[in-house]
Design a protein around this motif. Structure first.
Motif, PDB file in Angstrom:
ATOM      1  N   ASP A  15      35.576  38.606 -17.293  1.00 15.03           N
ATOM      2  CA  ASP A  15      34.086  38.613 -16.698  1.00 15.03           C
ATOM      3  C   ASP A  15      34.095  39.315 -15.309  1.00 15.03           C
ATOM      4  OD1 ASP A  15      31.447  38.134 -15.796  1.00 15.03           O
ATOM      5  OD2 ASP A  15      31.813  36.068 -15.737  1.00 15.03           O
ATOM      6  N   PRO A  16      33.265  40.508 -14.958  1.00 16.74           N
ATOM      7  CA  PRO A  16      33.562  40.980 -13.746  1.00 16.74           C
ATOM      8  C   PRO A  16      33.051  39.925 -12.590  1.00 16.74           C
ATOM      9  CG  PRO A  16      32.133  42.462 -15.380  1.00 16.74           C
ATOM     10  CD  PRO A  16      32.350  41.069 -16.003  1.00 16.74           C
ATOM     11  N   TRP A  17      32.393  39.167 -12.893  1.00 19.87           N
ATOM     12  CA  TRP A  17      31.962  38.196 -11.780  1.00 19.87           C
ATOM     13  C   TRP A  17      33.050  37.246 -11.603  1.00 19.87           C
ATOM     14  CZ3 TRP A  17      28.221  38.423  -8.710  1.00 19.87           C
ATOM     15  CH2 TRP A  17      27.060  39.172  -8.724  1.00 19.87           C
ATOM     16  N   LEU A  23      38.573  38.140  -6.011  1.00 16.30           N
ATOM     17  CA  LEU A  23      38.682  39.314  -4.951  1.00 16.30           C
ATOM     18  C   LEU A  23      37.945  38.657  -3.616  1.00 16.30           C
ATOM     19  CD1 LEU A  23      37.748  42.346  -6.743  1.00 16.30           C
ATOM     20  CD2 LEU A  23      39.769  42.024  -5.656  1.00 16.30           C
ATOM     21  N   ARG A  24      36.943  37.978  -3.733  1.00 18.49           N
ATOM     22  CA  ARG A  24      36.489  37.304  -2.466  1.00 18.49           C
ATOM     23  C   ARG A  24      37.185  35.988  -2.025  1.00 18.49           C
ATOM     24  NH1 ARG A  24      34.376  33.074  -1.807  1.00 18.49           N
ATOM     25  NH2 ARG A  24      33.963  32.489  -4.035  1.00 18.49           N
ATOM     26  N   ALA A  25      37.924  35.445  -2.980  1.00 22.22           N
ATOM     27  CA  ALA A  25      38.718  34.324  -2.406  1.00 22.22           C
ATOM     28  C   ALA A  25      39.893  35.005  -1.732  1.00 22.22           C
ATOM     29  CB  ALA A  25      39.060  33.465  -3.622  1.00 22.22           C
ATOM     30  N   TRP A  26      40.390  36.195  -2.473  1.00 28.07           N
ATOM     31  CA  TRP A  26      41.797  36.668  -1.867  1.00 28.07           C
ATOM     32  C   TRP A  26      41.587  37.361  -0.475  1.00 28.07           C
ATOM     33  CZ3 TRP A  26      41.831  42.357  -1.233  1.00 28.07           C
ATOM     34  CH2 TRP A  26      43.280  42.785  -0.757  1.00 28.07           C
ATOM     35  N   VAL A  84      29.782  49.320  -6.093  1.00 36.72           N
ATOM     36  CA  VAL A  84      29.291  47.977  -6.577  1.00 36.72           C
ATOM     37  C   VAL A  84      30.121  46.895  -6.274  1.00 36.72           C
ATOM     38  CG1 VAL A  84      28.952  47.125  -8.856  1.00 36.72           C
ATOM     39  CG2 VAL A  84      28.169  49.431  -8.400  1.00 36.72           C
ATOM     40  N   VAL A  85      31.655  46.999  -6.474  1.00 34.94           N
ATOM     41  CA  VAL A  85      32.506  45.777  -6.294  1.00 34.94           C
ATOM     42  C   VAL A  85      32.315  45.132  -4.715  1.00 34.94           C
ATOM     43  CG1 VAL A  85      35.073  44.976  -6.306  1.00 34.94           C
ATOM     44  CG2 VAL A  85      33.985  46.310  -8.264  1.00 34.94           C
ATOM     45  N   THR A  86      32.148  46.268  -3.887  1.00 38.45           N
ATOM     46  CA  THR A  86      32.191  45.702  -2.427  1.00 38.45           C
ATOM     47  C   THR A  86      30.756  45.028  -2.155  1.00 38.45           C
ATOM     48  OG1 THR A  86      33.615  47.832  -1.980  1.00 38.45           O
ATOM     49  CG2 THR A  86      32.218  46.458  -0.029  1.00 38.45           C
ATOM     50  N   ALA A  87      29.545  45.692  -2.775  1.00 37.37           N
ATOM     51  CA  ALA A  87      28.485  44.889  -2.767  1.00 37.37           C
ATOM     52  C   ALA A  87      28.477  43.447  -3.272  1.00 37.37           C
ATOM     53  CB  ALA A  87      27.244  45.652  -3.186  1.00 37.37           C
ATOM     54  N   LEU A  88      29.172  43.350  -4.482  1.00 37.61           N
ATOM     55  CA  LEU A  88      29.095  42.159  -5.039  1.00 37.61           C
ATOM     56  C   LEU A  88      29.964  41.098  -4.179  1.00 37.61           C
ATOM     57  CD1 LEU A  88      29.359  42.966  -8.683  1.00 37.61           C
ATOM     58  CD2 LEU A  88      27.422  42.272  -7.413  1.00 37.61           C
ATOM     59  N   VAL A  89      31.014  41.557  -3.599  1.00 37.06           N
ATOM     60  CA  VAL A  89      31.774  40.895  -2.906  1.00 37.06           C
ATOM     61  C   VAL A  89      31.104  40.223  -1.622  1.00 37.06           C
ATOM     62  CG1 VAL A  89      34.038  40.491  -1.282  1.00 37.06           C
ATOM     63  CG2 VAL A  89      34.241  41.640  -3.613  1.00 37.06           C
ATOM     64  N   ALA A  90      30.539  41.136  -0.989  1.00 37.88           N
ATOM     65  CA  ALA A  90      29.611  40.895   0.334  1.00 37.88           C
ATOM     66  C   ALA A  90      28.450  39.814  -0.217  1.00 37.88           C
ATOM     67  CB  ALA A  90      28.986  42.059   0.655  1.00 37.88           C
ATOM     68  N   LEU A  91      27.882  40.087  -1.094  1.00 43.29           N
ATOM     69  CA  LEU A  91      26.581  39.244  -1.754  1.00 43.29           C
ATOM     70  C   LEU A  91      27.414  37.876  -2.063  1.00 43.29           C
ATOM     71  CD1 LEU A  91      23.869  38.833  -2.619  1.00 43.29           C
ATOM     72  CD2 LEU A  91      24.577  39.685  -4.989  1.00 43.29           C
TER      73      LEU A  91
END
Length: 117
Positions: A15-17, A23-26, A84-91
């Motif tokens: 699941d991408p989420w 990634l955010r935790a890393w 998109v990935v960078t935005a989702l991590v920031a969000l």
């Protein structure tokens, strides 16, 4: 393989989420900045990624005469995915429930653009 090692076979079916959360935790584990500064830098990282999209588009159409055609449209696709990935991590750094925030926002945009469901 480490927990965070980039391996498409290990992460491509997730699941991408869930992957975004990892990634955010890393990034959080490696972060040495105050939380507000880390958030600011993650949001600013979007500008870097958008610049890479622009560079890929310019390269795909051969707009820079010195470089010619230096990128493909597949490169543009990849750079857009990085945005998109960078935005989702920031969000996910900004809000504890990024899924709900994104879903609510997409619904607002759809209603504004397409009219009521």
């Amino acid at each position: 393989m480490t927990t965070y090692e980039n391996d498409e076979t290990a992460y491509g079916n997730d699941d991408p989420w869930e992957t975004v959360d990892r990634l955010r935790a890393w990034l959080d584990d490696a972060n040495q900045k105050a939380p507000q500064e880390a958030l600011l830098l993650r949001v600013l990282k979007l500008s870097e990624e958008v610049g890479e999209v622009a560079q890929a588009v310019i390269g795909a159409v051969g707009q820079n005469p010195r470089k010619g055609v230096s990128h493909t449209w597949q490169d543009v696709e990849s750079e857009l995915c990085d945005v998109v990935v960078t935005a989702l991590v920031a969000l996910g750094t900004l809000t504890p429930d990024p899924r709900a925030a994104l879903s609510a926002h997409v619904a607002k945009v759809a209603e504004r653009s397409l009219g009521p469901a």
